[in-house]
Enzyme design. Structure first.
Site, PDB file in Angstrom:
ATOM      1  N   HIS A  32       0.815  -1.222   0.000  1.00  0.00           N
ATOM      2  CA  HIS A  32       0.000   0.000   0.000  1.00  0.00           C
ATOM      3  C   HIS A  32       0.843   1.264   0.000  1.00  0.00           C
ATOM      4  O   HIS A  32       0.336   2.340  -0.310  1.00  0.00           O
ATOM      5  CB  HIS A  32      -0.929  -0.007   1.220  1.00  0.00           C
ATOM      6  N   ASP A  63       3.662   9.231  -0.985  1.00  0.00           N
ATOM      7  CA  ASP A  63       2.462   8.522  -0.557  1.00  0.00           C
ATOM      8  C   ASP A  63       2.204   7.400  -1.557  1.00  0.00           C
ATOM      9  O   ASP A  63       2.370   7.612  -2.764  1.00  0.00           O
ATOM     10  CB  ASP A  63       1.271   9.503  -0.570  1.00  0.00           C
TER      11      ASP A  63
HETATM   12  P1  ADQ Z   1      -2.933   6.183   4.557  1.00  0.00           P
HETATM   13  O1  ADQ Z   1      -1.533   6.633   4.680  1.00  0.00           O
HETATM   14  O2  ADQ Z   1      -3.709   6.064   5.813  1.00  0.00           O
HETATM   15  O3  ADQ Z   1      -3.077   4.820   3.750  1.00  0.00           O
HETATM   16  P2  ADQ Z   1      -4.875   7.521   2.677  1.00  0.00           P
HETATM   17  O4  ADQ Z   1      -4.810   6.796   1.395  1.00  0.00           O
HETATM   18  O5  ADQ Z   1      -5.045   8.981   2.493  1.00  0.00           O
HETATM   19  O6  ADQ Z   1      -3.617   7.329   3.593  1.00  0.00           O
HETATM   20  O7  ADQ Z   1      -6.123   6.942   3.444  1.00  0.00           O
HETATM   21  C1  ADQ Z   1      -6.541   7.482   4.647  1.00  0.00           C
HETATM   22  C2  ADQ Z   1      -8.023   7.178   4.909  1.00  0.00           C
HETATM   23  O8  ADQ Z   1      -8.309   7.611   6.224  1.00  0.00           O
HETATM   24  C3  ADQ Z   1      -8.936   7.940   3.965  1.00  0.00           C
HETATM   25  O9  ADQ Z   1     -10.058   7.154   3.692  1.00  0.00           O
HETATM   26  C4  ADQ Z   1      -9.295   9.182   4.776  1.00  0.00           C
HETATM   27  O10 ADQ Z   1     -10.573   9.742   4.502  1.00  0.00           O
HETATM   28  C5  ADQ Z   1      -9.232   8.688   6.193  1.00  0.00           C
HETATM   29  N1  ADQ Z   1      -8.735   9.766   7.061  1.00  0.00           N
HETATM   30  C6  ADQ Z   1      -7.602  10.462   6.919  1.00  0.00           C
HETATM   31  N2  ADQ Z   1      -7.532  11.440   7.851  1.00  0.00           N
HETATM   32  C7  ADQ Z   1      -8.651  11.333   8.563  1.00  0.00           C
HETATM   33  C8  ADQ Z   1      -9.188  12.075   9.669  1.00  0.00           C
HETATM   34  N3  ADQ Z   1      -8.555  13.133  10.161  1.00  0.00           N
HETATM   35  N4  ADQ Z   1     -10.373  11.676  10.177  1.00  0.00           N
HETATM   36  C9  ADQ Z   1     -11.010  10.620   9.652  1.00  0.00           C
HETATM   37  N5  ADQ Z   1     -10.577   9.911   8.616  1.00  0.00           N
HETATM   38  C10 ADQ Z   1      -9.421  10.261   8.083  1.00  0.00           C
HETATM   39  C11 ADQ Z   1      -2.143   3.872   3.171  1.00  0.00           C
HETATM   40  C12 ADQ Z   1      -1.090   4.486   2.224  1.00  0.00           C
HETATM   41  C13 ADQ Z   1      -1.791   5.295   1.144  1.00  0.00           C
HETATM   42  C14 ADQ Z   1      -2.778   4.403   0.382  1.00  0.00           C
HETATM   43  C15 ADQ Z   1      -3.710   3.687   1.357  1.00  0.00           C
HETATM   44  C16 ADQ Z   1      -4.578   2.647   0.647  1.00  0.00           C
HETATM   45  O11 ADQ Z   1      -0.179   5.292   2.961  1.00  0.00           O
HETATM   46  O12 ADQ Z   1      -0.848   5.858   0.239  1.00  0.00           O
HETATM   47  O13 ADQ Z   1      -3.574   5.222  -0.483  1.00  0.00           O
HETATM   48  O14 ADQ Z   1      -2.960   2.997   2.358  1.00  0.00           O
HETATM   49  O15 ADQ Z   1      -3.802   1.760  -0.091  1.00  0.00           O
END
Ligand code: ADQ
Length: 459
Positions: A154, A362
């Site tokens: 991921h 990311d």
């Molecule tokens: P993350 O690093 O956690 O995931 P991301 O892909 O942005 O990053 O996903 C985060 C999820 O958590 C999103 O659904 C978002 O809406 C939610 N989220 C973030 N901040 C939040 C907050 N303050 N309150 C509530 N919800 C929140 C890892 C990898 C990413 C990759 C994903 C999926 O680091 O690059 O996209 O896995 O593979």
């Protein structure tokens, strides 16, 4: 159809609401065809472990194992979070390397491999997730498992020179070669992984796209992860979303809202983002009193020093910008260190004229996709996206920025605030098409059909 077995460090524990795209996606895949979700229970026990705990929810059998306190420290906090996470995000400077932590990581992978093997039947398809389990395929093979194993990373896979900075990279690479199919978020990650295997381990690229390395035939391929855009769009119009957006809307009145939503992590580029917003206000008096930045970033992994430093830096930067620019009736940055429901976030995304998604690195970044899916098609906002987020590989209609370039980001915010409705709509239409083309269903179907289409072809 063969039974699906998903292994991930954290599972969506039975009975818990599935937060986030990944848990929902995997849960749906398992519910659709039946299967097992295997991983850490989230429990830390002082010494002896209790083996696997089974729980059933509909079509899904959960198989959960506890970690001892020593395993949690060595495997999870020290090796996964303090060595693998920074190196995979190109931050060798923040990594802490420790042989004992690696040994615990390898031992947990071996123990979990043995536990998982007890659950497997010969025709099962095993799908392992993320950097916590790089050695799980190897552990299964050592214990005699001959069936197919897929793996999805991921987070980014860094360039060969950076991966090779890990003192245990050779052992990790050998472990990764035990998977039949290795899925990555982007073509860049596939390229980095392949070049590493060729340069460090003499891998041979075959005409059919497979790679021959360590006497295994493996396939490395990009499967960009996505969201369920219709679900996010309907969440953005839900009662909860409207309430949140109306209340905030009343407070900011006619000012434009710029929003950032991230887990608080040094990979997300938060200090540079706050600096860019500060720079914008320093340089453009006209914008003072007319724009607000809402940054939502709940702390994660606070026990690790680098995160404490980050928290302090964000507090300091917010204080600086607010101190310099606030007046009696307006505070430019509202910085909130807690999380919100997906509905509330979708409502805030829809209210915001600009979505700021500027990680330094990311894997994909689902917030960028959620921001787009939540927009009002008649009057959409503008996405500013880091060129180093995996999402940028296909979301080229965003305003792409270098997240290290504070001036460039300040310019991008100004441009986004001034953009005509016509241009906003044109960019959004193209981005929404991309979010639909690579949604979460396509992600898992493409991965699983590639895995199931492969023979077990060890040489
Ligand atoms: P993350 O690093 O956690 O995931 P991301 O892909 O942005 O990053 O996903 C985060 C999820 O958590 C999103 O659904 C978002 O809406 C939610 N989220 C973030 N901040 C939040 C907050 N303050 N309150 C509530 N919800 C929140 C890892 C990898 C990413 C990759 C994903 C999926 O680091 O690059 O996209 O896995 O593979």
């Amino acid at each position: 159809m063969s039974r699906l077995i998903v292994a991930s460090n954290r599972t969506a524990n039975p009975g818990e609401e599935r937060a986030g795209g990944l848990a929902v996606a995997l849960g749906d895949a398992l519910a659709e065809r039946g299967g097992v979700w295997f991983g850490w229970s989230g429990e830390i026990v002082p010494r002896e472990t209790r083996g696997i705990r089974l729980a059933v929810e509909g079509n899904i059998d959960f198989a959960l194992a506890d970690l001892t306190a020593a395993e949690h420290q060595g495997y999870y906090l020290d090796f996964a979070n303090r060595a693998l996470w920074p190196v995979f995000h190109y931050r060798v400077d923040l990594a802490v390397f420790d042989d004992a932590a690696f040994d615990t990581y390898a031992a947990v992978n071996r123990r979990f491999g043995r536990l998982l093997l007890q659950l497997l039947r010969p025709a099962d398809v095993v799908w392992v997730h993320d950097y916590h389990f790089l050695l799980l395929g190897d552990a299964l093979r050592d214990n005699g498992w001959r069936g197919r194993i897929g793996f999805f990373l991921h987070i980014p896979f860094p360039p060969a020179e950076i991966f090779a900075a890990l003192p245990h990279h050779q052992r990790l690479a050998r472990g990764m070669a035990a998977f039949d199919l290795l899925g990555f978020q982007t073509e860049r990650d596939v390229g980095n992984f392949t070049r590493y295997m060729v340069e460090e381990h003499g891998a041979e690229r075959l005409d059919d796209g497979r790679i021959k390395v360590f006497d295994h035939l493996i396939r490395a391929q990009a499967f960009p992860i996505g969201i369920d855009p219709d679900e996010v769009a309907s969440m953005a119009e839900s009662e909860e979303a409207r309430t949140a957006s109306n209340q905030l809307g009343r407070m900011i009145e006619s000012r434009s809202l710029v929003i950032g939503v991230d887990r608080m992590d040094y990979s997300k580029g938060l200090p540079q983002r706050l600096q860019a917003f500060g720079r914008l206000l320093d340089e453009d008096e006209r914008l003072c009193g007319r724009v607000n930045l809402l940054q939502i970033a709940p702390p994660s992994r606070e026990t690790v020093e680098a995160y404490r430093d980050l928290r302090e830096e964000l507090d300091r930067l917010t204080g600086r910008v607010n101190g310099d620019h606030s007046d009696l009736y307006w505070t430019p940055i509202r910085y909130i260190a807690r999380s919100y429901s997906r509905e509330v976030l979708a409502g805030l995304f829809r209210l915001a004229r600009v979505g700021l998604v500027t990680p330094l690195h990311d894997g994909m970044n689902l917030v960028a996709k959620e921001y787009i899916a939540a927009q009002d098609p008649q009057d959409p906002g503008v996405l500013i996206l880091s060129e180093f987020a995996g999402a940028a590989e296909r979301m080229q209609a965003a305003i792409l920025v270098n997240p290290h370039d504070v001036d460039g980001m300040a310019d991008a915010i100004r441009r986004a605030l001034e953009m005509s409705r016509e241009e906003r709509t044109e960019r959004w239409t193209s981005l929404m098409q991309e979010v639909r083309d690579h949604d979460v269903v396509a992600w898992r179907q493409n991965f699983l059909s590639a895995l199931e289409g492969m023979g077990r072809d060890e040489t």
